[in-house]
Motif scaffolding. Structure first.
Motif, mmCIF file in Angstrom:
data_model
loop_
_atom_site.group_PDB
_atom_site.id
_atom_site.type_symbol
_atom_site.label_atom_id
_atom_site.label_comp_id
_atom_site.label_asym_id
_atom_site.label_seq_id
_atom_site.Cartn_x
_atom_site.Cartn_y
_atom_site.Cartn_z
ATOM 1 N N VAL B 360 -126.417 19.180 -44.177
ATOM 2 C CA VAL B 360 -125.920 20.105 -45.474
ATOM 3 C C VAL B 360 -125.246 18.946 -46.689
ATOM 4 O O VAL B 360 -125.976 17.471 -46.104
ATOM 5 N N PHE B 361 -125.344 19.262 -47.736
ATOM 6 C CA PHE B 361 -125.456 18.331 -48.659
ATOM 7 C C PHE B 361 -124.622 19.048 -49.757
ATOM 8 O O PHE B 361 -124.639 20.504 -49.931
ATOM 9 N N ASN B 362 -123.842 17.811 -50.194
ATOM 10 C CA ASN B 362 -122.543 18.289 -51.489
ATOM 11 C C ASN B 362 -122.155 17.435 -52.605
ATOM 12 O O ASN B 362 -121.753 16.051 -52.078
ATOM 13 N N GLN B 363 -122.186 17.744 -53.765
ATOM 14 C CA GLN B 363 -122.940 16.814 -54.296
ATOM 15 C C GLN B 363 -121.920 17.608 -55.713
ATOM 16 O O GLN B 363 -121.512 18.386 -56.095
ATOM 17 N N LYS B 364 -120.926 16.447 -55.326
ATOM 18 C CA LYS B 364 -119.704 16.769 -57.180
ATOM 19 C C LYS B 364 -121.296 16.507 -57.850
ATOM 20 O O LYS B 364 -120.564 15.117 -58.437
ATOM 21 N N GLY B 365 -120.327 17.278 -58.996
ATOM 22 C CA GLY B 365 -121.697 16.998 -60.825
ATOM 23 C C GLY B 365 -120.597 15.722 -61.014
ATOM 24 O O GLY B 365 -119.668 15.654 -61.042
ATOM 25 N N VAL B 366 -121.094 14.521 -61.771
ATOM 26 C CA VAL B 366 -119.949 14.296 -62.968
ATOM 27 C C VAL B 366 -119.841 14.955 -64.014
ATOM 28 O O VAL B 366 -119.178 13.511 -64.808
ATOM 29 N N VAL B 367 -120.139 16.021 -63.989
ATOM 30 C CA VAL B 367 -119.358 16.708 -65.928
ATOM 31 C C VAL B 367 -117.960 17.225 -64.820
ATOM 32 O O VAL B 367 -118.473 17.967 -63.696
ATOM 33 N N LEU B 368 -116.695 17.432 -65.353
ATOM 34 C CA LEU B 368 -115.197 17.536 -64.410
ATOM 35 C C LEU B 368 -116.267 19.199 -63.785
ATOM 36 O O LEU B 368 -116.859 20.116 -64.287
ATOM 37 N N ASN B 369 -115.452 19.326 -62.558
ATOM 38 C CA ASN B 369 -116.416 21.023 -62.526
ATOM 39 C C ASN B 369 -117.490 21.534 -61.815
ATOM 40 O O ASN B 369 -117.502 22.426 -61.806
ATOM 41 N N ASN B 370 -118.307 20.235 -61.978
ATOM 42 C CA ASN B 370 -119.898 20.776 -61.327
ATOM 43 C C ASN B 370 -119.790 20.336 -59.692
ATOM 44 O O ASN B 370 -119.329 19.690 -59.345
ATOM 45 N N ASN B 403 -122.073 25.182 -59.096
ATOM 46 C CA ASN B 403 -121.751 25.642 -60.640
ATOM 47 C C ASN B 403 -121.013 24.493 -61.180
ATOM 48 O O ASN B 403 -120.464 23.752 -61.344
ATOM 49 N N THR B 404 -121.612 25.099 -62.624
ATOM 50 C CA THR B 404 -122.268 23.956 -63.821
ATOM 51 C C THR B 404 -122.174 24.566 -64.862
ATOM 52 O O THR B 404 -122.040 25.416 -64.979
ATOM 53 N N PRO B 405 -120.378 23.314 -65.301
ATOM 54 C CA PRO B 405 -120.676 23.972 -66.634
ATOM 55 C C PRO B 405 -121.686 24.086 -67.386
ATOM 56 O O PRO B 405 -122.567 24.154 -67.861
ATOM 57 N N ARG B 406 -120.879 24.585 -68.386
ATOM 58 C CA ARG B 406 -122.102 24.741 -69.879
ATOM 59 C C ARG B 406 -122.276 23.387 -70.403
ATOM 60 O O ARG B 406 -121.988 23.100 -71.874
ATOM 61 N N THR B 407 -123.450 22.721 -69.566
ATOM 62 C CA THR B 407 -123.468 21.361 -70.206
ATOM 63 C C THR B 407 -124.554 20.927 -71.086
ATOM 64 O O THR B 407 -124.443 19.948 -72.304
ATOM 65 N N ASP B 408 -125.615 21.939 -70.969
ATOM 66 C CA ASP B 408 -126.879 21.678 -71.532
ATOM 67 C C ASP B 408 -127.040 22.581 -72.910
ATOM 68 O O ASP B 408 -126.408 23.854 -72.274
ATOM 69 N N GLY B 409 -127.489 21.953 -73.936
ATOM 70 C CA GLY B 409 -127.676 23.462 -74.544
ATOM 71 C C GLY B 409 -127.043 22.730 -76.306
ATOM 72 O O GLY B 409 -126.631 21.615 -75.913
ATOM 73 N N ASP B 410 -127.073 23.518 -77.146
ATOM 74 C CA ASP B 410 -127.064 22.855 -78.111
ATOM 75 C C ASP B 410 -125.575 23.790 -78.721
ATOM 76 O O ASP B 410 -124.911 23.560 -78.298
ATOM 77 N N ARG B 411 -125.245 24.113 -79.777
ATOM 78 C CA ARG B 411 -123.893 24.555 -81.062
ATOM 79 C C ARG B 411 -123.872 25.239 -80.131
ATOM 80 O O ARG B 411 -122.650 25.585 -79.532
ATOM 81 N N GLY B 412 -123.992 26.539 -79.823
ATOM 82 C CA GLY B 412 -123.901 27.893 -78.785
ATOM 83 C C GLY B 412 -123.226 27.169 -77.073
ATOM 84 O O GLY B 412 -122.474 27.955 -76.867
#
Lengths: 503, 1084
Positions: B360-370, B403-412
C-alpha cells in the motif's frame, strides 16, 4: 516417449509460426486508407467537400491580411499592451522582409499552404473520379467543383506570387512532392482550362446546393482571369452570360448583401461565399474579433458583437479602415455607415481613443469569439462592376455606365458624371474600392492595374507624415522600413523554399 | 557436487530455480532433480579438497550462519595449507578434525566472502559469513536466460533490491538515479508516479521513442514501470550493448531493462514487513525569486515614470503594499505526508515455492489537492509436478488512483507556471478570508492577462486517473533428457485506465480566462491488452569438462490491442453534476489540449500491433576462460511496410578471463581481470502502428448553407517499404578486481550508429502533404562508462564506495536528402553537430549609450539605449533574426558533458549509513518562463532580478523630434534591459530567442541519506528488526537559477513542437520535494 514429447512441442511451436503473414497484417480500424477509398459517388462527394474546408481558415485568418490590409484600405492599430506582431504589421506596413524572392512572413506561408491543400485535395478527386462509374451528371458536377476549386486556388496563388509550382496530379512520395516553378502564363492557361471545364460540368445556382460553387461562379472566375489578363472581350461575353442568366440580382439594401450569422446566406446577390456556421461544432469564424480595436472592455465590445457573454479582449488590432478609405465614400453614400462603425476605447493609448471598425461583418451572434456569417467572395455587384470595366476598356464607355450606375443607385448615389473612357476607368476603380471594401479586392485591383507604386507610395507618405491619424499612440511612429517593399508579388515562403530544390 | 550444494543455498538459488532462465540449465536441472543426479559441468569447481584420512588430534565444531543469522549449509571448511576439509550440513553445522597444533580455518561459499579464522584453544568456532554482493560468481539475469557474471561478455549491470530498499519514492527508476553507469535518469517533474526519463547510453531518436524496453520476468511489457511497486522487485539488470540486447531484436535499440520479481526463498517460511512514513516539502532554495508586492508596484511606478507617463493610481505609492505580498507559487504548495507499507511472505516447501508481496502506497503531493495511491499485490508460485516437469504462475494485480491538479505546462494549463506570473499585489484571499474568484486590476494598469485564482484551480478542478492493471504469466517447463529444457510461456498484460477531468465554472487553470467560466468535462478511457507466447528450447553440454556449450532456440508471438474513447462536454448548469447528460454541449469539433491530452474532443479508436519472432543463441566457453556468444533474432512486425516485413538482428561477443591465465598468477594484486568485446545489430520499432499506410481522414467537414457535409481527405503518403531504425553497436569493456576484489572496476567504451531513422521527412506542402514517413538519416553515438566499487574499510567499521561516471556523445551524420537542419522553436538539429542543440542569437549585453548605439550593429527600428545587444554573427552590420541574413547560431546544449553517481555505505555494529548522489555536468536549460516573467512591459509579475534592470529616461530627440530613450538612469546588472519605448523595443529581448534564456543546469543532487540501526531479534516476536531514518532529495548543488529542478526537461517546449528534438526546456514543472521519512523493516 521423450522423443515424442519433444516432437509434439516443436510441432506445436512450428504450427503457430505458420500463419505469419496473416498474423502480421494489422489494418487500421478507425481510419480508411487510400486503398479502399475513392470507390463510390459518396467517397468522391466527401473528397470534394473536404476540398472546400481550407477556405474557412484562409478567409478567417489570412486572406484579408495579404489582400486587404496590404493596401490603402485598412491598416493596423498598435495595441501597445500586446506588443509587436511583426508578420502582420509588416504586411500592412509594406515592409515584408524579402530577399531573393523569398520571405519568412508567416501570413504568406499559411496562405500558400492552404491554397495547395485545396489543390492537392482537388487533384486526388480528379485523378480517380473518371475510373469509377456513377451518375454522369453528378460526376460532372463533382468534377466541376474540383476543377473550379483548383483553378480558384491557383488564381489566388498566381496573383500573390506570380510564379508557383503547378501540381495537377497527386504526389506519391518524396520525389514528386516538389515541382519546378511554372510561369505566370502556364498557370493562367491551366486556370482557364479548369474554369472552362468547370462551367461545362457544374450545376447552375438554381440547381446546385446552396454554398457550393456553380456554373455562374466558374464563369465569374474565368471572367476575373480575363480581366486580369486584359482580355476584355472574352470577359464581357462571360459576364453578360451571368447577367442574362436571371439567377442573380442586387439585394435592394446593401446591408443585406452580406449574410448574418444564420440568415441571408448565399442570397440572390451571392455567386460564392466562404461558408461558416455559428456554434460549438468548430465551423465558426471570428473575423470581427480579429478586426475590433483593443484593448476593449466588455461594455465597449457588447454593442458591436451583441453576445450574451461579452468579454474584454486585448490583442493586436488589425484591418482598421484607413482615413483614406473613409474619405473615398461620396457624400450620401449609404454604404459608408453600413460598412464602417466607430468605437471609443477607454483603455487606448491613442489620444482621442476613437477608432473606426469594419461594421459590415459585425453581425449579432450568441457566443463570444464565435461568428457564423459567410465571407463574400464573388457578389453580383462585382459582376456589374467587372462588366462595366470590360465594356469601358473595350471602348464602350456608354454601355459601361449603365452597369456602374446600377451599383451606385443602390448606394443612394446619383448616376456617374464620368463620360470619357479615362474618367470612367477612374470612377469604376473608385466604385470598386468602396462597394467591395474589406472583401479582399483592393490589393489585386492595385496590382492588375499597375498602380501599386503610385497609390501606395502616396499613402505611405501620408502615414509617415501623420502617424496619429493612422492610430499610432502619441510619440509612436511607423517602423523605419515601412513602405519600402512595393512589389506586385510577395516573396515565396521561406519554409517551403527550404524544402524544395526549385526555389 | 559440493559446489552445487553451496550454490543451492545461495540467495540466488531460489530465484533461479523458480524462474528457470535456462542458460545455467544444467545446474538448475540438477538442483531440481536432486543433488545426487547432478554433474554440474557448467560450473567450475574451486580446488576444494575433501579428505579425512589424516590422523587428527582434536575436533572443532561450530555453526555457520549468514549475516542475518540464517544457517548456512554447504559451506566448505578447510584447514589452511592442508588437504583437511569438510562441508557444513543442512543445519549449518560442521565438524572437522584438526592437528593439535592448530592453524587457520578457511570458510568459503558461493555468494559469501571467504573468511579465515585462526584456531585457538576453543573447540567450538561459530562463524557468520558476510554476503558478497559483488562476487564474480554471481549469477545475472540476461535476455532469455541467466549467466554467471564471470562469463558475461556483454555490457550488463545489475542492481539488487537490497541496495535500494530504504529510498522513499514511488517509482523504481527514482531509486536507480545515480546507480548506473551509462544510464541517465532524470526526474523531469515531481508529480507522484510520473515523469522519469530513462536514457541508456545517450539514446535519442528523431521521432521513434527513446525509452528502454522493460521486461518483467521475461515479459516485454508495452508500457512503462512507473506504477510498479518497487518492493516487488528482486533485482534489475540493464542490458546496454547490442550483444546483450540483440535477442530483443527490433525493440532493443534503446537498451533493455530486465526486472526480476521476488521468488520464494530457501529455508522455511519467511515473513517480512516494511513500512515508512514521512513528510515532503519543497525547499525555499531553488524556487524562482519573484518580485514581492511592494517591489512589483515599485517596478510599475518606475516604468511609467521612465516613459514620462502618468503612474496609475494603484502604483503611485508602492509602500502601501509593504507586508502585503501574495506569494501565489507558495500558496499552491503544502507540506504533505507519504506512507508505504509492504508485506512479503515467501515459502519454499517441497515441490512448491511461493512468494507474495502486498503493498500500500499513499502519497499526498506537495501541490494542493494532489493525491496518489497504489494498492498492489504480486503472487509468484511454482510447482514441481515431477522431477522433470514444473509449472509456474505469476499474478500481479494493481490499482492506482491519482489526482493531480494541472500543475505542469505553460499559460494554458499549468497553475505553477501561471502562479509565477500573477501579480503579487493581487490578493489570494478577500477581506473575509475567502479565496478570491478572479483578479481584475483595471486594464489601465497594464493588466491585460487577467488572473483567475490558482489556489481555487488547484482545489476545485478534478484531474484524476484510475488505473487497474494485471500482469500474469503461466509457464510449463519440461526436461526430457539431460541438458535439454523445453519451456512454453503465456504472458498477459491488461490495463484499464480511466481519466476524468472536470473544470467547474468557478475556477480555471488557464490565464486570461474570466471566472465564472464555461464548465468542461473530459472522460477518457483506454483499455490495453497484450499477450505473448514464448516457446524456448535450451540445450547445454560439455565435452571433457573443457568445452562448454549452450544452445537456445525459440519462437515467440506477441499481440497488443488498445481501445480508447474520449468524450468532452461543456456548459454545465450545475457544477455538482458533471455527467455527460448534464452538459449542454457534447464537444465534437476542434481540438483540445488539456492535461497533455490533445486531439479532437470526442472520439474513439483502436491501436493494434503484432510481432512474431525467432530467436537463437549459442554460448560457448573453454574452461570458463575463453568466452564466446552469438545470438540472432528475426522479427516480423505489423508496423513494418508490407514489402519490408521481417528484420534480422544478429550479434556476437567474445570475452577473455585474463586472470585465469597462469601468467597472471604472478600478479596477486589483480584478483580478477576480464576483457570483452561485442558487436551487434539491433532495431527500434517505435515507429507508430499504421505509419506505412496512406490514411483517409473523414472529419474534414465542410459547411454548405446551414448544413454540415462530411468531408474526407487523404492525410498521409503511404510507404510499403517502411521499416525499423537500425543501430549497429560496438562495445569493448574491461572488468578488473584488485586486492582480492576489494576494488572492482568496470570500464566500457561503446560506439553505435543508428541508421534508417524513422523520419517524417518534411516535404514541401505544395504537395498537399507535410511529410513522408521514411527510414533515412544517421546518428552516431559514442561514449565511455566507468563504474568503481571499493570496499574501503572492511573491519568493524565498514565503508564501501560505489561510483560511476558516463560520457555520452552524439553527432548527426545525415538527415533527409537536401535537408541539413531541422528547426524547433528553440532548437536546431544540424548535420555534423550534436542532436537538438539550443539555437538563437548571442546576447552581448545592452546598448549603454547613444554612442554605442550609433557605432554598433543594431536592429533597425527596435534598438535603443538600454535594449538588448546581440552579436552580429554574420558581420553584415545589422542584427537579423531568421531569414537569409540570420545572426542566430548554436548557443548551447541540453546534453551533459558527463553524468555521474556516487554512493557511500557505512556500517558499524548495528548501525548502517548510506549516502547517494547523482550529478550532471555541462548541460543547459532553456528558462521558458523568462519570456513572460522578464517581460519588460510589466504585464506579468517579474523575476526579482528585474529590480536591477537597465533604466533610462525617455526624452525628446533634438534631431528627429521623436520621443525615445535618452538618458541613462542606471545600467543595472546586465541581465535585464530597459522598459522604455514599449513592445517594439522590449519585444526583442522577450521574443527573440537568444542566450538570454539559457542557464547552466549542471548539478549534483544529494539524492538520499539513510541511517539505520539493526535491533536484532526478539524471540517469539520477530527474528530481526531494523529502523531507519531517511532524507530524499536532500540538497541540490547547482548554479541553475531558472527553477527548483535542474533535472527537468519538458518533452516539448510549450510552443507546439516536442519530442526528442527539443529537450531541455524548463516549463516550471511540479517541483521535486525533499522527503523526510522514518521506516522499519521487520522479519518474522
Amino acid at each position: 516417449m521423450k522423443t515424442k514429447y519433444i516432437a509434439a512441442w516443436i510441432l506445436a511451436a512450428g504450427l503457430m509460426a505458420g500463419c505469419g503473414d496473416k498474423f502480421l497484417t494489422v489494418n487500421p480500424e478507425t481510419a480508411l486508407s487510400s486503398n479502399n477509398f475513392f470507390t463510390s459517388e459518396s467517397d468522391f462527394k466527401q473528397a470534394v467537400n473536404a476540398t472546400y474546408e481550407p477556405f474557412r481558415q484562409m478567409y478567417n485568418e489570412r486572406a484579408w491580411v495579404l489582400e486587404e490590409m496590404h493596401s490603402d484600405n485598412t491598416y493596423y492599430a498598435r495595441n501597445v499592451l500586446y506588443g509587436a506582431v511583426d508578420p502582420t504589421e509588416n504586411v500592412a506596413d509594406f515592409a515584408v522582409p524579402t530577399a531573393n524572392g523569398i520571405t519568412a512572413n508567416d501570413n504568406v506561408l499559411v496562405q500558400y499552404r492552404l491554397n495547395y491543400r485545396i489543390i492537392a485535395r482537388a487533384n486526388q478527386v480528379l485523378a480517380k473520379i473518371d475510373g469509377v462509374d456513377f451518375d454522369a451528371k453528378s460526376k460532372a458536377n463533382l468534377k466541376g467543383q474540383a476543377q473550379f476549386l483548383r483553378a480558384f486556388a491557383y488564381f489566388d496563388l498566381v496573383r500573390l506570387f506570380g510564379k508557383v509550382p503547378l501540381h495537377l496530379v497527386p504526389a506519391t512520395g518524396r520525389d514528386d512532392a516538389p515541382l519546378p516553378l511554372a510561369s505566370t502564363d502556364e498557370i493562367y492557361a491551366q486556370i482557364e482550362k479548369d474554369a472552362k471545364d468547370a462551367i461545362g460540368g457544374l450545376y447552375d445556382k438554381a440547381t446546385q446546393e446552396a454554398g457550393r460553387v456553380t456554373s455562374g461562379t466558374a464563369r465569374m472566375l474565368l471572367a476575373n482571369l480575363y480581366i486580369t489578363q486584359k482580355k476584355w472581350g472574352a470577359a464581357e461575353t462571360l459576364l453578360k452570360e451571368i447577367v442574362t442568366s436571371g439567377q442573380y440580382t442586387l439585394m435592394p439594401d446593401y446591408n443585406d448583401a452580406f449574410s448574418y450569422t444564420s440568415a441571408n446566406k448565399n442570397n440572390k446577390e451571392s455567386l460564392f461565399e466562404i461558408q461558416y456556421m455559428e456554434g460549438s461544432a468548430g465551423y465558426n469564424g471570428n473575423q470581427i474579433y480579429r478586426f475590433i480595436p483593443s484593448p476593449i472592455t466588455a461594455a465597449e465590445i457588447a454593442p458591436i458583437t451583441g453576445t450574451a457573454n461579452p468579454q474584454q479582449t486585448s490583442q493586436e488590432s488589425n484591418n482598421i479602415p484607413t482615413p483614406d478609405l473613409i474619405a473615398a465614400y461620396e457624400a450620401g453614400d449609404k454604404r459608408k455607415d453600413i460598412s464602417i462603425g466607430y468605437v471609443t476605447l477607454s483603455g487606448s493609448a491613442v489620444e482621442n481613443k476613437t477608432y473606426p471598425y469594419i461594421k459590415k461583418y459585425a453581425r449579432p451572434h450568441a457566443i463570444h469569439q464565435n461568428t457564423g456569417q459567410n465571407w463574400p467572395v464573388y457578389r453580383y455587384a462585382e459582376v456589374l462592376l467587372f462588366l462595366a470595366e470590360a465594356l469601358n476598356e473595350g471602348g464602350k464607355p456608354g454601355d459601361a455606365a449603365t452597369y456602374l450606375n446600377q451599383v451606385r443607385t443602390r448606394a443612394g448615389l446619383a448616376a456617374t458624371k464620368a463620360a470619357s473612357q479615362a474618367d470612367l476607368r477612374e470612377a469604376i476603380f473608385k466604385e470598386r474600392r468602396v462597394e467591395l471594401a474589406f472583401e479582399n479586392k483592393r490589393w489585386f485591383d492595385l496590382t492588375r492595374t499597375g498602380r501599386v507604386k503610385e497609390i501606395i507610395g502616396a499613402y505611405g507618405a501620408k502615414v509617415k507624415a501623420n502617424p496619429a491619424a493612422y492610430y499610432f499612440p502619441k510619440g509612436a511612429v511607423p517602423p523605419p522600413n515601412a513602405f519600402t517593399v512595393l512589389d506586385d508579388y510577395y516573396g515565396l515562403p521561406a519554409v517551403e523554399a527550404a524544402l524544395t530544390p526549385h526555389f | 557436487m559440493k559446489l552445487m550444494n553451496q550454490f543451492r543455498q545461495s540467495p540466488y538459488y531460489g530465484r533461479l530455480n523458480s524462474i528457470l532462465k535456462l542458460s545455467v540449465g544444467q545446474a538448475l536441472i540438477g538442483a531440481a532433480c536432486g543433488l545426487s543426479a547432478v554433474a554440474g559441468n557448467s560450473f567450475h569447481l574451486n580446488p576444494l579438497v575433501v579428505s579425512t584420512n589424516i590422523i587428527a588430534d582434536r575436533t572443532i565444531k561450530g555453526k555457520v550462519t549468514d549475516d542475518t543469522g540464517e544457517k548456512l549449509p554447504g559451506v566448505s571448511v578447510v584447514l589452511k595449507g592442508t588437504t583437511i576439509g569438510t562441508v557444513s550440513d543442512a543445519d549449518g553445522v560442521y565438524s572437522i578434525n584438526v592437528p593439535d597444533r592448530g592453524g587457520v580455518l578457511i570458510f568459503s561459499s558461493v555468494g559469501f566472502l571467504t573468511q579465515e579464522v585462526p584456531l585457538g584453544a576453543a573447540s567450538t568456532v561459530d562463524i557468520k559469513l558476510a554476503t558478497d554482493a559483488k562476487a564474480l560468481t554471481e549469477v545475472v539475469v540476461v535476455g532469455y536466460g541467466s549467466q554467471l557474471k564471470k562469463e558475461i561478455t556483454g555490457a550488463v549491470q545489475t542492481v539488487k533490491s537490497e541496495e535500494l530498499k530504504d529510498i522513499p519514492v514511488s517509482q523504481v527508476t527514482q531509486k536507480l538515479q545515480g546507480r548506473l553507469a551509462g544510464v541517465q535518469i532524470n526526474q523531469t517533474t515531481g508529480k507522484p508516479g510520473q515523469g522519469m526519463a530513462v536514457r541508456i547510453r545517450g539514446q535519442v531518436s528523431v521521432t521513434a521513442g527513446s525509452d528502454p524496453l522493460y521486461v518483467i520476468d521475461g515479459f516485454p511489457i508495452t508500457g512503462t514501470i512507473g506504477q510498479m511497486n518497487p518492493d516487488e522487485i528482486e533485482d534489475i539488470t540493464i542490458l546496454k550493448d547490442a550483444a546483450s540486447t540483440s535477442l530483443y531484436g527490433s525493440r532493443a535499440a534503446n537498451g533493455v531493462v530486465l526486472i526480476t520479481t521476488k521468488r520464494g526463498t530457501p529455508g522455511k517460511m519467511a515473513v517480512s514487513f516494511n513500512a515508512y512514513a514521512g513528510i515532503q516539502k519543497v525547499p525555499m532554495r531553488g524556487r524562482v525569486k519573484m518580485l514581492n508586492a511592494e517591489e512589483f508596484a515599485q517596478f510599475k511606478k518606475e516604468m511609467y515614470e521612465d516613459e514620462n507617463k502618468t503612474v496609475p493610481k494603484a502604483f503611485e505609492n508602492p509602500s502601501e503594499y509593504a507586508g502585503k505580498n501574495n506569494d501565489w507559487y507558495d500558496a499552491l504548495l503544502r507540506t504533505a505526508p507519504i506512507q508505504s507499507y509492504n508485506l512479503t511472505v515467501s515459502s519454499n516447501k517441497e515441490n512448491m515455492r511461493t512468494s507474495l508481496v502486498a503493498g500500500v502506497f499513499n502519497q499526498k503531493g506537495v501541490v494542493l489537492n494532489n493525491n496518489y495511491k497504489r494498492y498492489s499485490l504480486r503472487m509468484n508460485t511454482e510447482y514441481d509436478l515431477s522431477s522433470k516437469i514444473k509449472i509456474g504462475f505469476n499474478l500481479a494485480p494493481q490499482f492506482v488512483y491519482d489526482n493531480t491538479p494541472r500543475t505542469d505546462g505553460d499559460r494554458g494549463t499549468g497553475v505553477l507556471f501561471n502562479a509565477l506570473h500573477t501579480w503579487p499585489v493581487m490578493p489570494i484571499y478577500d477581506a473575509n478570508g475567502q479565496l478570491t474568484k478572479y483578479n481584475n486590476f483595471p486594464q489601465g494598469t497594464g493588466n491585460i492577462f487577467d488572473y483567475p485564482n490558482w489556489v481555487r484551480a488547484a482545489k476545485e478542478l478534478t484531474n484524476e486517473t484510475r488505473i487497474n492493471k494485471l500482469l500474469g504469466n503461466a509457464y510449463v517447463q519440461y526436461n526430457p533428457i539431460k541438458g535439454l529444457t523445453l519451456k512454453s510461456t503465456l504472458n498477459v498484460e491488461q490495463e484499464s485506465n480511466k481519466f476524468f477531468f472536470f473544470n467547474p465554472s468557478t475556477a480555471t487553470s488557464a490565464i486570461n480566462t474570466p471566472v465564472p467560466t464555461t464548465a468542461v468535462s473530459i472522460r477518457q478511457n483506454y483499455q490495453n491488452f497484450s499477450w505473448l507466447n514464448e516457446n524456448l528450447a535450451t540445450y547445454t553440454h560439455s565435452f571433457n569438462e573443457k568445452h562448454n556449450f549452450e544452445l537456445l532456440a525459440g519462437f515467440t508471438q506477441q499481440r497488443f490491442r488498445q481501445e480508447f474513447d474520449r468524450i468532452t462536454a461543456n456548459t454545465y448548469t450545475d457544477d455538482r453534476l458533471p455527467t455527460i447528460q448534464g452538459a449542454i454541449n457534447i464537444d465534437r469539433g476542434g481540438s483540445f489540449n488539456v492535461n497533455g491530452i490533445s486531439g479532437s474532443n470526442t472520439f474513439n479508436g483502436a491501436n493494434e500491433w503484432a510481432l512474431m519472432s525467432y530467436i537463437s543463441r549459442l554460448t560457448y566457453n573453454y574452461k570458463g576462460k575463453y568466452l564466446f556468444t552469438a545470438a540472432v533474432r528475426a522479427d516480423g512486425s505489423s508496423r513494418f511496410g508490407s514489402d519490408n516485413r521481417w528484420g534480422t538482428f544478429p550479434s556476437a561477443s567474445v570475452g577473455w578471463v585474463i586472470s585465469d591465465e597462469n601468467f597472471m598468477q604472478s600478479i596477486p594484486k589483480i584478483s580478477f581481470a576480464k576483457a570483452r568485446a561485442s558487436y551487434g545489430v539491433i532495431g527500434n520499432n517505435n515507429i507508430g502502428n499504421y505509419t506505412q499506410y496512406a490514411l483517409v481522414n473523414n472529419t474534414t467537414n465542410a459547411v454548405f448553407g446551414t448544413t454540415v457535409a462530411t468531408g474526407a481527405q487523404v492525410t498521409s503518403l503511404s510507404n510499403s517499404k517502411l521499416g525499423w531504425e537500425t543501430t549497429k553497436q560496438f562495445d569493448a569493456g574491461l572488468d578488473v578486481g584488485l586486492f582480492n576484489d576489494r576494488i572492482q572496476l568496470i570500464y566500457d567504451f561503446y560506439s553505435k550508429r543508428t541508421t534508417n531513422l524513422l523520419y517524417a521527412v518534411q516535404v514541401p506542402q505544395e504537395s498537399g502533404f507535410s511529410n513522408y514517413n521514411d527510414n533515412i538519416g544517421e546518428i552516431k553515438f559514442w561514449g565511455h562508462e566507468v563504474s568503481l566499487t571499493s570496499r574501503n574499510l572492511v573491519g568493524k567499521l565498514k565503508w564501501t564506495t560505489n561510483a560511476n561516471i558516463s560520457f555520452n556523445r552524439n553527432k548527426v551524420m545525415e538527415l533527409a536528402p537536401g535537408i541539413d537542419r531541422v528547426y524547433g522553436t528553440f532548437h536546431i538539429t544540424q548535420v555534423g553537430k550534436p542532436f537538438g542543440q539550443f539555437y538563437g542569437l548571442v546576447k552581448q549585453g545592452f546598448y549603454m549609450s547613444k554612442e554605442e548605439l550609433a557605432s554598433s550593429p543594431i536592429i533597425p527600428g527596435r534598438s535603443a539605449i538600454g535594449t538588448i545587444k546581440f552579436k552580429d554573427v554574420n558581420g553584415d552590420g545589422v542584427i537579423t533574426n531568421g531569414g537569409d541574413a540570420d545572426d542566430r547560431t548554436i548557443i548551447g546544449s541540453p546534453f551533459p558533458k558527463f553524468t555521474y553517481g556516487l554512493t557511500n555505505t557505512f556500517s558499524y555494529g548495528g548501525w548502517d549509513l548510506s549516502i547517494t548522489g547523482s550529478g550532471s555536468q555541462g548541460n543547459q536549460l532553456w528558462v521558458r518562463h523568462l519570456y513572460s516573467t522578464a517581460n519588460l512591459d510589466g504585464v506579468f509579475n517579474m523575476v526579482a532580478g528585474a529590480k536591477d534592470r537597465f533604466r533610462v529616461k525617455n526624452g525628446v530627440n533634438p534631431v528627429t523630434g521623436a520621443v525615445e530613450a535618452q538618458t541613462v538612469i542606471t545600467p543595472g546588472k546586465g541581465m535585464y534591459g530597459a522598459t522604455n519605448n514599449g513592445g517594439n523595443f522590449t519585444g526583442v529581448e522577450r521574443d527573440w530567442n537568444s542566450s538570454h534564456f539559457l542557464a547552466n543546469a549542471s548539478y549534483f543532487t544529494l539524492k538520499n541519506i539513510t541511517l539505520g540501526y539493526n535491533l536484532g531479534g526478539i524471540k517469539s516476536f520477530f527474528k530481526s528488526a531494523r529502523v531507519y531514518a531517511s532524507v530524499q532529495q536532500v540538497y541540490v548543488f547547482t548554479k541553475y537559477w531558472g527553477g527548483p529542478n535542474p533535472e527537468t526537461s519538458a518533452q516539448g517546449d510549450g510552443q507546439g513542437d516536442g519530442g526528442n528534438l527539443s529537450q531541455g526546456v524548463d516549463l516550471s514543472n511540479y517541483p521535486v520535494p525533499r522527503t523526510w521519512t522514518l521506516g522499519v523493516n521487520l522479519n518474522f
